[in-house]
Design a protein around this motif. Structure first.
Motif, PDB file in Angstrom:
ATOM      1  N   PRO A   6      69.668 -45.536  25.349  1.00 28.33           N
ATOM      2  CA  PRO A   6      69.239 -44.800  26.543  1.00 28.33           C
ATOM      3  C   PRO A   6      70.164 -43.631  26.864  1.00 28.33           C
ATOM      4  O   PRO A   6      71.375 -43.696  26.643  1.00 28.33           O
ATOM      5  CB  PRO A   6      69.292 -45.853  27.642  1.00 28.33           C
ATOM      6  N   THR A   7      69.559 -42.572  27.389  1.00 28.09           N
ATOM      7  CA  THR A   7      70.331 -41.420  27.851  1.00 28.09           C
ATOM      8  C   THR A   7      70.952 -41.752  29.208  1.00 28.09           C
ATOM      9  O   THR A   7      70.686 -42.810  29.782  1.00 28.09           O
ATOM     10  CB  THR A   7      69.434 -40.181  27.998  1.00 28.09           C
ATOM     11  N   ARG A   8      71.735 -40.841  29.727  1.00 26.98           N
ATOM     12  CA  ARG A   8      72.405 -41.080  31.007  1.00 26.98           C
ATOM     13  C   ARG A   8      71.397 -41.325  32.132  1.00 26.98           C
ATOM     14  O   ARG A   8      71.547 -42.255  32.929  1.00 26.98           O
ATOM     15  CB  ARG A   8      73.305 -39.899  31.334  1.00 26.98           C
ATOM     16  N   ASN A   9      70.368 -40.482  32.205  1.00 29.22           N
ATOM     17  CA  ASN A   9      69.358 -40.651  33.254  1.00 29.22           C
ATOM     18  C   ASN A   9      68.574 -41.945  33.080  1.00 29.22           C
ATOM     19  O   ASN A   9      68.196 -42.588  34.057  1.00 29.22           O
ATOM     20  CB  ASN A   9      68.402 -39.457  33.266  1.00 29.22           C
ATOM     21  N   GLN A  10      68.322 -42.340  31.840  1.00 23.44           N
ATOM     22  CA  GLN A  10      67.619 -43.590  31.587  1.00 23.44           C
ATOM     23  C   GLN A  10      68.495 -44.779  31.982  1.00 23.44           C
ATOM     24  O   GLN A  10      68.002 -45.768  32.516  1.00 23.44           O
ATOM     25  CB  GLN A  10      67.227 -43.693  30.124  1.00 23.44           C
ATOM     26  N   ASN A  61      72.468 -53.608  27.269  1.00 17.00           N
ATOM     27  CA  ASN A  61      71.678 -54.625  26.583  1.00 17.00           C
ATOM     28  C   ASN A  61      70.251 -54.186  26.280  1.00 17.00           C
ATOM     29  O   ASN A  61      69.488 -54.964  25.721  1.00 17.00           O
ATOM     30  CB  ASN A  61      71.620 -55.907  27.425  1.00 17.00           C
ATOM     31  N   TRP A  62      69.888 -52.971  26.650  1.00 20.70           N
ATOM     32  CA  TRP A  62      68.502 -52.538  26.519  1.00 20.70           C
ATOM     33  C   TRP A  62      68.390 -51.270  25.684  1.00 20.70           C
ATOM     34  O   TRP A  62      69.258 -50.403  25.713  1.00 20.70           O
ATOM     35  CB  TRP A  62      67.893 -52.299  27.900  1.00 20.70           C
ATOM     36  N   LEU A  63      67.288 -51.141  24.951  1.00 21.68           N
ATOM     37  CA  LEU A  63      66.959 -49.953  24.177  1.00 21.68           C
ATOM     38  C   LEU A  63      65.641 -49.386  24.695  1.00 21.68           C
ATOM     39  O   LEU A  63      64.759 -50.127  25.121  1.00 21.68           O
ATOM     40  CB  LEU A  63      66.808 -50.303  22.696  1.00 21.68           C
ATOM     41  N   VAL A  64      65.506 -48.076  24.640  1.00 20.72           N
ATOM     42  CA  VAL A  64      64.309 -47.408  25.161  1.00 20.72           C
ATOM     43  C   VAL A  64      63.282 -47.269  24.040  1.00 20.72           C
ATOM     44  O   VAL A  64      63.573 -46.745  22.976  1.00 20.72           O
ATOM     45  CB  VAL A  64      64.672 -46.022  25.741  1.00 20.72           C
TER      46      VAL A  64
END
Length: 51
Positions: free
Chosen positions: A7-11, A24-27
């Motif tokens: 994830p990017t900073r905003n994500q 722990n998460w991927l977009v």
């Protein structure tokens, strides 16, 4: 299932807003209406609308 990306900073800010740890998460999918994320270890998929 598609492969997720880091994830990017905003994500990361959006994921933190849902009380989740962004490490722990991927977009999987990100557009103007929703964000779809997948857990790195378990493969759990979550999606939520963006504000």
């Amino acid at each position: 299932m598609k492969h997720g990306k880091k994830p990017t900073r905003n994500q990361k800010i959006a994921i933190k807003g849902k009380k989740l740890n962004p490490d722990n998460w991927l977009v999987v999918k990100d557009n103007s209406k929703e964000l779809v994320i997948i857990h790195r270890d378990t493969g759990t998929v979550r999606s939520f609308e963006k504000a």
